[in-house]
Design a protein around this motif. Structure first.
Motif, mmCIF file in Angstrom:
data_model
loop_
_atom_site.group_PDB
_atom_site.id
_atom_site.type_symbol
_atom_site.label_atom_id
_atom_site.label_comp_id
_atom_site.label_asym_id
_atom_site.label_seq_id
_atom_site.Cartn_x
_atom_site.Cartn_y
_atom_site.Cartn_z
ATOM 1 N N SER A 240 -1.625 -1.129 2.651
ATOM 2 C CA SER A 240 -1.351 -2.369 3.329
ATOM 3 C C SER A 240 -2.014 -2.953 4.891
ATOM 4 N N PRO B 174 10.877 1.740 8.162
ATOM 5 C CA PRO B 174 9.366 2.088 6.867
ATOM 6 C C PRO B 174 7.817 2.900 7.727
ATOM 7 N N GLN B 175 8.295 1.215 9.124
ATOM 8 C CA GLN B 175 6.886 1.387 9.165
ATOM 9 C C GLN B 175 6.803 2.205 10.369
ATOM 10 N N ARG C 234 14.554 -1.763 6.473
ATOM 11 C CA ARG C 234 13.679 -2.484 6.009
ATOM 12 C C ARG C 234 12.461 -3.207 6.028
ATOM 13 N N ILE C 235 12.760 -3.576 7.488
ATOM 14 C CA ILE C 235 11.384 -3.708 8.357
ATOM 15 C C ILE C 235 10.668 -2.664 9.583
ATOM 16 N N GLN D 254 8.614 -7.872 15.745
ATOM 17 C CA GLN D 254 8.790 -7.048 14.031
ATOM 18 C C GLN D 254 10.416 -7.726 14.267
#
Lengths: 368, 253
Positions: free
Chosen positions: A365, A283-284, A279-280, A262
């Protein structure tokens, strides 16, 4: 040459439905085999024995008359009169009686803000402004000394408003701090990494009570003469630092679980470190650890009861305040505890439910 | 098929590049390599030969410790600005797709143009849809990556890299994680891209693709470039015993 056989796929069918109804359900879940049946009878028997007794005490023979003598009469169960008599002292602590509308309004505002912050519609940059405004109003109402409100110093603040204020504000402050520390522990710069590690290990190595004690009694010793910081702010800082250390480790766990690809994909697209994290990765990673973060929040909410050590009377403290000094009502502390137990439970249960909702949101998602 | 590379300038230059993992594993050894603008290169070799590391050095996902590496005239060093500049020129496609699972397909594509390229959202979306059409997957724009098949995900990943309009595309075993039936749909997209003059460096074992598209095949082993040639000569007349051995193993069936 043989003719080609045409492949025909079977049409999809719905999965077989489970058998509905009470009897098949009980058969499957309570009496599936002999072990299950025995357990059902033992647990059922215990419940049948204790629940009526509790109901008898809490409801049937209870009294709500705010009269200590009525509570002492033979055959009387729970004395809810202690709540009717003392609820304002329990809920608002030592805040001046005639001014208690102020903590009430301030706390309702803060709760409304918390609920709003939990709602998707409010997740934008205006929320920060809203927080600043509401927190300012909260302190103006509580402290007074403006707009004709009389001054109420922080040592008289107490009860549920103090619990809610301390826990919500330290949650809000601890969360970004925890993210920063978690990222810091993974930093490439040794100085930052070491500093964050020392902070986490130091705070985790001591009990909250000693952190609060130090914030309250030792910190002032290091301050220059004449400079004092309000005990409430020191305690708030202590709680925040304590909660952030634990939460940082939870968040770091989430960061560790992120596949390396990622960050590599983000780098190959030209994203900067902060863009990648913001942003990557975060959030996850945060989505992975929602249950643990809420776990920490719930713990923090109840940990605020330890501020009694530095003479701040939040909900638990003000219960003692309300009953310990009153010989008439002191014997009925149990009822008082049951009362605040329900209050604590209501808040913790709400947080727990909210956590489930958040989990559903962040996992959208992943649904097929 | 081969491109006319006469007079094309070198867009990537490896000059005696060396790299180690840790202290002991010498993964790239004296790599010298010039890639011309518009050239299409396939790198093959056994696993652990350093081919992935080689292309990951080109966009600085890996750092080399010795030698010089120039991409489009910029030398790759610790200088962050140089790295940022190079990454804008170089797109990359990974074996494991590495799509962002919490973003929709469209958001995956618009992320970098919007936040790195500062392109307005609407324009970024239009361009993204164009790229999605190019890889024939426009109808999936609103879905999340994990709702797509592997082949579809990899095509989205290619479209995402193309959204930066890179000069150079790197492919790190783009079909190795795919079911056999999905390999073709990804290779078709790559072949179509090869026709458009973009510089491509592709680590792959798809020898059919190499024969059809590559201007040059590079064979690596133990961190070195063992042999390089045009695909026809490489496959029909390998020069070294090591490449003969390798080819006999992968073409043996």
């Amino acid at each position: 040459m043989a003719e080609t056989i045409i492949f025909q796929s079977l049409p999809a069918r719905p999965a077989p439905t489970k058998t509905e109804g009470l009897v098949p359900w009980a058969k499957a879940n309570l009496f599936a085999n002999w072990q299950s049946t025995v357990t059902t009878f033992v647990v059922g028997g215990l419940l049948l024995y204790f629940i009526p007794q509790f109901l008898n005490w809490a409801v049937l023979t209870a009294t709500t008359v705010p009269n200590a003598d009525a509570c002492r009469a033979p055959g009387v169960g729970a004395c809810w009169g202690v709540i009717t008599e003392k609820y304002r002292l329990i809920i608002f602590g030592r805040y001046p009686l005639e001014e208690q509308w102020r903590p009430l309004v301030a706390t309702l505002l803060l709760l409304a803000l918390l609920v709003a912050s939990c709602t998707r519609a409010f997740w934008n940059k205006w929320l920060l402004v809203l927080w600043a405004v509401v927190v300012a109003i909260f302190f103006a109402l509580m402290y007074g000394n403006v707009l004709g409100l009389s001054k109420v110093t922080t040592d008289r603040w107490g009860g549920l408003p103090l619990t809610i204020m301390l826990s919500s504000m330290s949650m809000v402050m601890a969360f970004p701090l925890a993210i920063a520390v978690a990222l810091g522990r993974r930093s490439k710069l040794p100085a930052i990494r070491t500093f964050c590690t020392i902070y986490v290990e130091l705070i985790r190595g001591v009990p909250l009570i000693s952190v609060l004690f130090m914030a309250s009694f030792m910190f002032p010793l290091f301050m220059p003469q004449g400079v004092t910081i309000d005990v409430l702010i020191r305690v708030f800082a202590g709680l925040t630092l304590f909660a952030a250390a634990y939460m940082a480790e939870v968040i770091r766990g989430g960061l560790q679980a992120m596949p390396k690809g990622q960050a590599e994909a983000a780098a190959s697209l030209g994203l900067s470190y902060w863009q990648t994290q913001g942003r990557i990765i975060l959030p996850q990673a945060l989505a992975l650890v929602v249950p643990s973060i809420v776990n920490n929040f719930i713990g923090l909410f109840k940990d605020t009861s330890l501020v009694g050590i530095v003479s701040l009377y939040e909900l638990t403290g003000s219960l003692g305040l309300a009953l310990n000094g009153d010989a008439d009502w002191r014997p009925f502390k149990l009822e008082g505890y049951v009362f605040i137990t329900f209050i604590y439970f209501a808040f913790c249960f709400a947080m727990s439910r909210y956590s489930l909702w958040i989990e559903k949101q962040v996992n959208k998602s992943k649904l097929r | 098929m081969s491109t006319n590379l006469e007079g094309a300038k070198d867009v990537i230059v490896f000059d005696k590049v060396n790299k180690w993992y840790g202290n002991s594993f010498h993964v790239l050894r004296d790599i010298n390599l010039n890639v011309k603008q518009g050239e299409r290169i396939v790198i093959c070799g056994p696993s652990g030969s350093g081919k992935s590391t080689l292309i990951r050095c080109i966009n600085r996902l890996e750092e080399h410790q010795e030698g010089h590496l120039f991409v489009d005239g910029t030398e790759l060093t610790d200088d962050v600005k140089a790295i940022d500049k190079v990454r804008k020129e170089v797109g990359m496609v990974f074996q494991q797709f590495n799509l962002f699972p919490h973003l929709t397909v469209l958001e995956n594509l618009t992320l970098s143009p919007m936040y790195v390229g500062k392109v307005p959202k609407k324009e970024a979306e239009e361009k993204a849809m164009m790229q999605l059409k190019r890889v024939r997957i426009a109808e999936q724009a609103g879905k999340y990556p994990l709702q797509l098949s592997g082949g579809q995900q990899q095509r989205v990943a290619i479209a995402r890299a193309l959204c930066l309009t890179p000069k150079i595309m790197l492919f790190d075993e783009p079909t190795s994680a795919l079911d056999p039936e999905m390999i073709k749909e990804v290779l078709d997209v790559m072949v179509a891209m090869a026709d458009q003059g973009i510089t491509m460096i592709c680590v792959t074992h798809e020898m059919g693709f190499a024969k059809a598209v590559a201007d040059r095949v590079i064979f690596m082993d133990q961190g070195q470039i063992v042999e390089q040639n045009n695909p026809h000569d490489f496959f029909n007349n390998p020069q070294t015993d090591r490449s003969k051995d390798f080819l006999s193993k992968i073409l043996g069936h």
